[in-house]
Design an enzyme around this catalytic site. Structure first.
Site, PDB file in Angstrom:
ATOM      1  CB  CYS A  49      -0.955   0.001   1.182  1.00 53.43           C
ATOM      2  SG  CYS A  49      -0.140   0.272   2.750  1.00 53.43           S
ATOM      3  CB  CYS A  51       0.150   4.304   4.388  1.00 51.94           C
ATOM      4  SG  CYS A  51      -0.601   2.740   4.792  1.00 51.94           S
TER       5      CYS A  51
END
Length: 172
Positions: A49, A51
């Site tokens: 992802c 993040c």
């Protein structure tokens, strides 16, 4: 079904080039945790992802360059090392809901500090790195941790975590 190996290889290298050891099987997980039984260990559950790429992995890099650091640093890759990731969650993080990316600092085999995805999303690597450094300073020394040692990041703004309480409860 796991992500294609070629897709995640560059994401793996962001941690392994720092000396973080990859654990790809349940046996490797158990061996690493047994080796760190009386020491400190940083576990990073890596992820594809944004993040993880923009905040979590850079934060780990910053914290490991500071000091003190854990005796051991290991990683499993969620979405790739499926059995290893499931095993580490079930055997070493019972009661903590799955989250990735995710970081946990263990001391003497017990989780003492946890950074969940909600502590990562929308935060800068410098802030997350500072959280890790604070935990390392409290737990990665020969001295007993201070009575007010943190067990998770302190997030002042509800906008960074939605006002949700952490799922981690301090061991004590």
């Amino acid at each position: 079904m796991p992500y294609p190996k070629a897709m995640v290889e560059p994401m793996r290298k962001e941690l392994t080039r720092l000396g973080v050891k990859e654990l790809t099987t349940p046996d490797e997980v158990d061996t690493a945790f047994e080796a760190a039984e009386d020491e400190t260990l940083l576990l990073v559950i890596n992820s594809v992802c944004g993040c993880a790429a923009g905040s979590a992995r850079p934060a780990v890099a910053r914290a490991l360059k500071a000091g003190p650091t854990p005796d051991h640093e290991v990683t499993v890759f969620a979405g790739q090392d499926l059995e290893a990731t499931d095993h580490v969650r079930e055997a070493y993080l019972p009661g903590i809901p799955p989250s990735s990316p995710f970081m946990a600092l263990f001391r003497n085999g017990q989780p003492v500090y946890v950074i969940e995805r909600k502590h990562i999303e929308g935060r800068e690597p410098g802030a997350i790195g500072a959280d890790l450094i604070e935990a390392f300073e409290a737990y990665c020394t020969d001295e007993a941790p201070p009575s007010d040692a943190p067990n998770r990041p302190s997030l002042d703004s509800p906008s960074t975590d939605g006002g949700l309480p952490s799922t981690f409860q301090s061991i004590g």
